[in-house]
Write a protein that holds these residues in place. Structure first.
Motif, PDB file in Angstrom:
ATOM      1  N   PHE A 116      43.151  85.900  -2.791  1.00 30.30           N
ATOM      2  CA  PHE A 116      44.108  86.987  -2.980  1.00 30.30           C
ATOM      3  C   PHE A 116      45.376  86.517  -3.698  1.00 30.30           C
ATOM      4  N   ASN A 117      45.616  85.222  -3.727  1.00 32.81           N
ATOM      5  CA  ASN A 117      46.714  84.633  -4.501  1.00 32.81           C
ATOM      6  C   ASN A 117      48.064  85.301  -4.250  1.00 32.81           C
ATOM      7  N   GLY A 118      48.313  85.655  -3.022  1.00 31.14           N
ATOM      8  CA  GLY A 118      49.596  86.252  -2.669  1.00 31.14           C
ATOM      9  C   GLY A 118      49.536  87.739  -2.428  1.00 31.14           C
ATOM     10  N   PHE A 119      48.479  88.392  -2.903  1.00 31.58           N
ATOM     11  CA  PHE A 119      48.303  89.814  -2.632  1.00 31.58           C
ATOM     12  C   PHE A 119      48.093  89.997  -1.126  1.00 31.58           C
ATOM     13  N   LEU A 120      48.804  90.910  -0.527  1.00 31.78           N
ATOM     14  CA  LEU A 120      48.816  91.213   0.913  1.00 31.78           C
ATOM     15  C   LEU A 120      49.706  90.234   1.680  1.00 31.78           C
ATOM     16  N   THR A 121      49.495  88.910   1.536  1.00 31.84           N
ATOM     17  CA  THR A 121      50.308  87.982   2.317  1.00 31.84           C
ATOM     18  C   THR A 121      51.764  87.973   1.870  1.00 31.84           C
ATOM     19  N   ASN A 122      52.051  88.452   0.632  1.00 34.17           N
ATOM     20  CA  ASN A 122      53.457  88.486   0.228  1.00 34.17           C
ATOM     21  C   ASN A 122      54.229  89.593   0.934  1.00 34.17           C
ATOM     22  N   LYS A 123      53.535  90.381   1.770  1.00 36.41           N
ATOM     23  CA  LYS A 123      54.216  91.375   2.609  1.00 36.41           C
ATOM     24  C   LYS A 123      54.608  90.787   3.967  1.00 36.41           C
ATOM     25  N   ILE A 124      54.128  89.579   4.263  1.00 42.62           N
ATOM     26  CA  ILE A 124      54.390  88.939   5.554  1.00 42.62           C
ATOM     27  C   ILE A 124      55.449  87.863   5.332  1.00 42.62           C
ATOM     28  N   PRO A 125      56.648  88.011   5.914  1.00 40.90           N
ATOM     29  CA  PRO A 125      57.767  87.112   5.587  1.00 40.90           C
ATOM     30  C   PRO A 125      57.440  85.631   5.702  1.00 40.90           C
ATOM     31  N   LEU A 126      56.795  85.216   6.813  1.00 45.40           N
ATOM     32  CA  LEU A 126      56.531  83.795   6.997  1.00 45.40           C
ATOM     33  C   LEU A 126      55.586  83.270   5.920  1.00 45.40           C
ATOM     34  N   PHE A 127      54.498  83.993   5.668  1.00 42.53           N
ATOM     35  CA  PHE A 127      53.505  83.520   4.710  1.00 42.53           C
ATOM     36  C   PHE A 127      54.069  83.489   3.288  1.00 42.53           C
ATOM     37  N   ARG A 128      54.856  84.487   2.921  1.00 45.27           N
ATOM     38  CA  ARG A 128      55.369  84.499   1.551  1.00 45.27           C
ATOM     39  C   ARG A 128      56.395  83.398   1.322  1.00 45.27           C
ATOM     40  N   ARG A 129      57.134  83.032   2.377  1.00 39.25           N
ATOM     41  CA  ARG A 129      58.067  81.923   2.221  1.00 39.25           C
ATOM     42  C   ARG A 129      57.327  80.598   2.095  1.00 39.25           C
ATOM     43  N   LEU A 130      56.251  80.459   2.850  1.00 36.67           N
ATOM     44  CA  LEU A 130      55.459  79.231   2.798  1.00 36.67           C
ATOM     45  C   LEU A 130      54.502  79.214   1.616  1.00 36.67           C
ATOM     46  N   ASN A 131      54.331  80.378   0.972  1.00 35.24           N
ATOM     47  CA  ASN A 131      53.404  80.523  -0.153  1.00 35.24           C
ATOM     48  C   ASN A 131      51.965  80.266   0.269  1.00 35.24           C
TER      49      ASN A 131
END
Length: 855
Positions: free
Chosen positions: A773-788
């Motif tokens: 997903f390369n960031g799709f969906l997880t970029n809506k979750i603060p912790l995951f998007r900060r950790l990439n």
């Protein structure tokens, strides 16, 4: 007569060149600060140059009257009439900040900013301006510069000496230019997607290479913008005028100004959310035409930018042709005239800045292409492209070199020439041997070593892998150690390379020594006949000796993972036999994308038994089994001989190539790769006891859905045509995995047993599918998007019959610390739920480099 005519022509050309007069100048703001990479255009033409980093420019013009136009994003355009004579001319430009007018702003009901109406118009015209020309050619000058601001004392554990820094071109503090190159490229385009780049000339500081020679085409009329390379973001970046841009951006009208009767609107681009692949900055849109006039846009880490810290893109667009010669609905056609990409990065303690500068000139919008001009050669290098003189570069360069760039070329080129000219001398060889140093005992034990005798023109090189990293443990050999090396030498007259690779393996508990070696000869062939070229790569090999092999030749379990499980968990998953063998082979890759790999194999297969049951766990917990696939066999296989032949054909249609003066390199295709594999066991040949025929057809590829991620798949079908005599080593095995460490993702089954489903059936099918997903969906979750950290999911399955089938589904996170991937996997065996497990493997920006390749 002919000689006199040629001399007259040369005299005319030289005199004509001599009549050109050099115009020089500097571009600054009102305070006298340089405006780097400003654009200077000869009005009414597509000819122009770009100022350097200090705002200085040079332009060669024949005597006559001209109007020079100077532009810089955010500043008022300035025109100057000049008359060029026989002597040089200095024309400076002093640009002022663009004064924007807000008088015409009309706020819509509801308080909507007028920028939104302008952007909507630009979105409607986007498709029309995406590829406005049926075909065109132009010349692109490309300059690449990387400058360090700080260097660490060590890189990968190796200390940076002052000598290393001097050769890199930096000072003792680690500051300076570490990479500098420039090139001139002829660009040719034809609808719908035919593109060809001809590298006319290229140079790289400190080498005889072509440097970074590819123009960086960044088209903001595309919905999804590829900024330099997919590696910076597999999802790409959303254009500020993409069809769905209003869902991603907010806009603010900053004002407008007039230029040659056109009203130019400046709009601030603001991402609606962080951690989305979005730009920020300004874009200028022409009123009425609704085309891009210029832009200055920025990407940050919060834009899901990878590897780089920042990436700034500046473009100036300019008209190149009237509408009567194109299919554009506007008044004329505009293309990018100048483009500068600035970037910064900090990796392994290296703090650096750099830029890619592209200057486009000499557009031809009605070119006549010769027959078969567009072929599978996407990029072609001129045979003399890296041997141009300093005078040539001074004549074609559209901007002058900066003082430190001149110094960098002078120092690094002189070092390169000295090293090249002295390469074959005894003094240089002695110096290199001294620097290389003698082999040290700790290298033999730990890191291994690589050495060369530096004898020109065909040096002999040799290497040895470290011993201690090869230490492993299994229940058959106990502790075992491998000694592997290679000796390599090029043959005279370009007849290829000869390599010999010896291997020794010793089991300390069963006291067995196995020794084998591989002798290979490989060569490239390249033929040029006018515009037609052909190339191929061939490798002939002969391998033989005595070795230890897994029953499944795909080696589904790594020996170091088996070592951990044997010592710490009491499982001996690794199943091996010994065999005397001889294996001739031939492989070739042809221009048309066809890869042929043919092999013969003789094996005298010998069963071997466990000799130790030592484990660090308590005796009652040991789960050791016999050293053969106990899921399929009740006793060890009988010693037997096997003679096999196999042919593996791989084909990927539509292969594209880069053609260098002496070789061709594949750069892939938009079509999937197909493979046909056939193997036969020959009964009675050299005492062979096997008799079977089996086949496999496979198809695999990646599909990049940009913002929605990357899909990878692999499907296979196959089976046995003849099963008169098949031993366990020749079964069709499905690569299982019973350990926590993930096995190869697209060629294995993460929770399946290693041998329980092995078969000699007439037909089977396998499928592997995973979506990154390369960031799709997880970029809506603060912790995951900060950790990439990114989401990945998919399924694997195989089917033989209703009593032998398997499926698993998984979901997980990848790019953990840019190295790791963790999956939760659930499996079903023969239609019934089987188990759930965790698998940890390498995946992500850096972890992908650790994955093993497979067929």
């Amino acid at each position: 007569m002919h000689r006199a005519l040629i001399l007259c022509l040369l005299t005319f050309l030289l005199n004509a060149g001599a009549r050109a007069t050099r115009v020089t100048g500097t571009v600054t703001d009102e305070k006298g600060n340089a405006l780097p990479y400003s654009s200077i255009l000869v009005k009414g033409t597509t000819r122009g140059v770009t100022a350097g980093n200090e705002g200085k420019y040079t332009l060669d013009l024949a005597p006559g009257s001209y109007i020079l136009v100077c532009q810089y994003v955010g500043y008022t355009r300035q025109e100057k009439k000049i008359t060029v004579g026989a002597t040089g001319l200095v024309v400076d430009f002093r640009l002022s900040l663009q004064q924007l007018s807000m008088a015409e702003v009309i706020v819509r009901p509801g308080g909507e900013d007028p920028a939104y109406a302008i952007i909507r118009h630009a979105i409607k015209k986007r498709k029309e301006y995406e590829t406005p020309l049926d075909s065109f050619t132009c010349e692109a000058y490309v300059k690449t510069l990387i400058r360090t601001r700080k260097l660490p004392n060590r890189i990968f554990g190796q200390k940076l000496e002052d000598k290393d820094k001097r050769e890199m071109g930096v000072d003792s503090a680690g500051k300076g230019i570490i990479y500098l190159s420039e090139s001139l490229t002829k660009v040719a385009f034809k609808r719908p997607d035919k593109l060809k780049l001809e590298i006319l000339s290229g140079r790289e500081s400190g080498s005889n290479g072509f440097g970074f020679s590819f123009p960086v085409f960044i088209n903001f009329y595309n919905n999804n913008v590829n900024a330099l390379t997919d590696r910076l973001s597999p999802r790409g970046f959303v254009s500020p005028i993409a069809d769905a841009a209003l869902n991603y951006y907010r806009y603010k009208f900053l004002g407008s100004y007039f230029e040659e009767g056109r009203e130019i609107n400046r709009i601030q681009v603001i991402p609606r959310r962080k951690y989305e692949p979005l730009f920020s900055g300004t874009i200028e849109i022409v009123e009425g035409d609704w085309r891009i006039h210029s832009l200055d846009l920025l990407l940050l880490k919060t834009s899901q930018l990878q590897f780089l810290d920042t990436l700034e893109i500046r473009q100036i667009h300019a008209p190149i042709a009237p509408d009567s010669l194109t299919n554009s609905g506007g008044k004329n056609v505009w293309q990018v005239k100048d483009q500068v990409v600035y970037f910064t990065f900090t990796i392994l303690g290296v703090d650096a800045v750099g830029n890619f500068l592209d200057v486009y000139n000499d557009y031809d919008i009605a070119p006549q292409f010769r027959k078969k001009f567009f072929n599978n050669i996407r990029i072609r290098y001129d045979t003399a492209g890296n041997r141009r003189t300093k005078a040539y570069w001074d004549s074609i360069r559209p901007l002058p070199l900066e003082p430190d760039e001149k110094v960098n070329y002078t120092i690094r080129d002189s070092i390169y020439r000295y090293n090249r000219d002295s390469m074959g001398t005894k003094k240089n060889r002695d110096s290199m041997l001294k620097e290389q140093g003698p082999v040290k005992f700790r290298q033999v034990l730990f890191s291994g070593f690589r050495r060369s005798d530096f004898r020109q023109p065909r040096p002999l090189s040799y290497s040895l892998e470290g011993l201690l990293p090869t230490l492993e443990y299994n229940t058959v050999e106990g502790i075992n150690m491998k000694l592997s090396g290679s000796i390599r030498r090029a043959l005279p007259n370009g007849r290829g390379v000869l390599t010999f690779s010896p291997h020794l393996r010793y089991g300390f508990h069963n006291t067995r020594l196995n020794a084998w070696g591989e002798l290979s000869w490989s060569r490239r062939s390249f033929n040029r006949d006018g515009d037609e070229t052909s190339s191929s790569r061939q490798t002939w090999s002969l391998t033989g000796g005595k070795r230890v092999s897994q029953f499944n030749p795909d080696n589904p379990i790594s020996e170091w993972v088996n070592t951990l499980y044997t010592l710490l968990d009491g499982h001996n998953y690794l199943k091996i036999d010994e065999n005397y063998f001889a294996q001739p082979g031939f492989a070739t890759r042809l221009d048309n994308g066809l890869l042929l790999n043919a092999k013969g194999l003789y094996e005298d297969r010998i069963p071997i038994a466990n000799t130790t049951y030592y484990s660090l766990v308590s005796a009652g917990d040991k789960k050791f089994t016999a050293n053969y696939p106990v899921e399929k066999l009740n006793a060890p296989f009988p010693r037997h001989q096997a003679v096999l032949t196999s042919v593996d054909l791989q084909y990927q249609p539509g292969q594209q190539y880069i053609e260098f003066p002496n070789r061709k390199v594949s750069i892939g295709s938009k079509y999937p790769t197909m493979e046909l594999y056939y193997e036969k066991g020959w009964n009675g040949v050299l005492g062979s006891d096997v008799n079977f025929d089996k086949w496999r057809f496979s198809l695999w590829d990646d599909a990049n859905f940009k913002l929605r991620g990357l899909l990878r798949y692999r499907f296979s079908i196959g089976g046995f045509l003849n099963t008169k005599s098949v031993f366990i080593q020749d079964y069709q095995h499905f690569n299982g995995n019973q350990t926590l460490a993930a096995s190869e993702y697209l060629n294995s089954f993460q929770l399946a047993p290693y041998y329980a489903n092995s078969t000699t059936a007439a037909f089977y099918a396998t499928g592997h599918l995973e979506h990154h997903f390369n960031g799709f969906l997880t970029n809506k979750i603060p912790l995951f998007r900060r950790l990439n950290w990114n989401l990945v999911g998919g399924a694997n399955s195989f089917y033989v019959n209703q009593h032998n089938n398997y499926a698993e589904a998984f979901g997980g996170l990848e790019n953990i610390f840019k190295l790791f991937r963790v999956d939760l996997v659930g499996s079903w065996l023969d239609g019934r739920y089987s188990q759930t497990g965790i698998r940890i493997g390498f995946d992500g920006l850096l972890g992908g480099a650790f994955r093993r390749g497979g067929r």
